[in-house]
Design a protein around this motif. Structure first.
Motif, PDB file in Angstrom:
ATOM      1  N   ILE A 102       0.851  -1.190   0.000  1.00  0.00           N
ATOM      2  CA  ILE A 102       0.000   0.000   0.000  1.00  0.00           C
ATOM      3  C   ILE A 102       0.886   1.239   0.000  1.00  0.00           C
ATOM      4  CG2 ILE A 102      -1.951   1.145   1.098  1.00  0.00           C
ATOM      5  CD1 ILE A 102      -2.503  -1.797   0.484  1.00  0.00           C
TER       6      ILE A 102
ATOM      7  N   LEU B 153      -2.147  -0.841  -4.115  1.00  0.00           N
ATOM      8  CA  LEU B 153      -3.145   0.191  -3.849  1.00  0.00           C
ATOM      9  C   LEU B 153      -2.463   1.492  -3.440  1.00  0.00           C
ATOM     10  CD1 LEU B 153      -5.628  -1.801  -1.544  1.00  0.00           C
ATOM     11  CD2 LEU B 153      -5.969  -1.293  -3.976  1.00  0.00           C
TER      12      LEU B 153
ATOM     13  N   LEU C 257     -13.310   0.259  -0.510  1.00  0.00           N
ATOM     14  CA  LEU C 257     -13.078  -0.733  -1.551  1.00  0.00           C
ATOM     15  C   LEU C 257     -14.323  -0.968  -2.395  1.00  0.00           C
ATOM     16  CD1 LEU C 257     -10.868  -3.281   0.434  1.00  0.00           C
ATOM     17  CD2 LEU C 257     -10.161  -1.376  -1.010  1.00  0.00           C
TER      18      LEU C 257
ATOM     19  N   LEU D 168      -8.748   6.429  -5.010  1.00  0.00           N
ATOM     20  CA  LEU D 168      -8.019   5.181  -4.834  1.00  0.00           C
ATOM     21  C   LEU D 168      -7.451   4.728  -6.160  1.00  0.00           C
ATOM     22  CD1 LEU D 168      -7.300   2.696  -2.996  1.00  0.00           C
ATOM     23  CD2 LEU D 168      -9.435   1.670  -3.806  1.00  0.00           C
TER      24      LEU D 168
ATOM     25  N   SER E  76      -5.846   1.549  -7.918  1.00  0.00           N
ATOM     26  CA  SER E  76      -5.838   0.112  -7.641  1.00  0.00           C
ATOM     27  C   SER E  76      -5.564  -0.677  -8.898  1.00  0.00           C
ATOM     28  CB  SER E  76      -7.172  -0.321  -7.028  1.00  0.00           C
ATOM     29  OG  SER E  76      -8.234  -0.123  -7.967  1.00  0.00           O
TER      30      SER E  76
END
Length: 263
Positions: free
Chosen positions: A161, A204, A239, A260, A262
């Motif tokens: 992360i 992420l 998420l 985010l 991802s």
């Protein structure tokens, strides 16, 4: 050696490198010489890079330009733009001042609210990230291009992360708690955070702090071209698979919502 990018993208990469050379000329000086001046090395580097980029873009394109250093363009004018250049001439002010090398030149082409071409150049690291949506993404060092792609979590490995070295907010802790398995924080400065996901070095990158559109546009294009997603992040449901894509120039404010990145 063949070059995988088209002529326009080659031009943008060259412009970013020219701006980076201006930045490095200042970065390599002793900052103490500025103490008796009204300007700062950061301001001088920012403006020098801005001038290089704007002048060069105007020579290769007739599209409007929105740069951090010329951001006072009225919404009434901007809202009619279908395509434009989005520029951050020097992203990573703390990194520049600390002289840790993690600062970047950022140039993006935005079309219909979406980034379609992006160049992120880290002059102190001698490394570029180039992305053309629909064509591919690459790192570039000394003229050598290496394809990159975002890497999905395989279900068993440690989650990597992108985040702060020292501070984890409750919202970040909430996101980490929703992941199955161990997590490892990967620290990086400036728009290089998005690029870490684009090149598969992290899974992420949750951004739960303020950013402006020019901070993200170029690296966003690289991430998309590498197969990653950049979506609006709801701290209560970080998420969410149905989250909206991050967009540009769709409102008067140039501030981004939380987002985010991802794989």
């Amino acid at each position: 050696m063949s070059v995988p990018i088209n002529s326009l993208t080659q031009s943008i990469l060259g412009i970013a490198k020219d701006a980076g050379a201006e930045i490095m000329a200042i970065y390599e000086k002793d900052f103490a010489i500025y103490e008796k001046q009204d300007t700062s090395p950061l301001t001088e580097a920012d403006l020098a890079a801005h001038n290089v980029i704007v002048n060069a873009l105007e020579s290769v394109s007739d599209l409007p330009i929105l740069s951090e250093e010329s951001a006072d363009i009225a919404w009434d004018e901007r809202k009619s733009w279908q395509s434009y250049w989005l520029v951050d001439p020097l992203d990573g002010t703390k990194e520049f001042i600390k002289k840790n090398g993690e600062f970047t030149v950022n140039i993006a082409l935005i079309e219909d609210g979406k980034p379609t071409l992006g160049v992120v150049y880290a002059p102190a690291l001698n490394k570029s990230y180039v992305g053309v949506v629909g064509e591919g993404a690459w790192t570039e060092v000394d003229g050598a291009f290496t394809p990159i792609s975002a890497r999905k979590h395989d279900g068993s490995e440690v989650w990597k992360i992108v985040g702060s070295r020292s501070h984890q907010s409750p919202e970040i802790q909430n996101l980490l708690a929703q992941l199955s398995g161990d997590t490892e924080l990967v620290a990086m400065g400036s728009s290089l955070k998005l690029c870490l996901v684009a090149e598969g070095e992290a899974h992420l990158y949750p951004r739960l702090g303020p950013t402006s559109e020019w901070d993200t546009g170029a690296a966003h294009a690289v991430a998309l071209a590498a197969g990653a997603n950049v979506t609006v992040l709801d701290p209560a449901n970080p998420l969410d698979n149905n989250a909206d894509a991050l967009t540009y120039n769709q409102k008067e404010s140039v501030l981004n919502p939380f987002f985010l990145v991802s794989a």
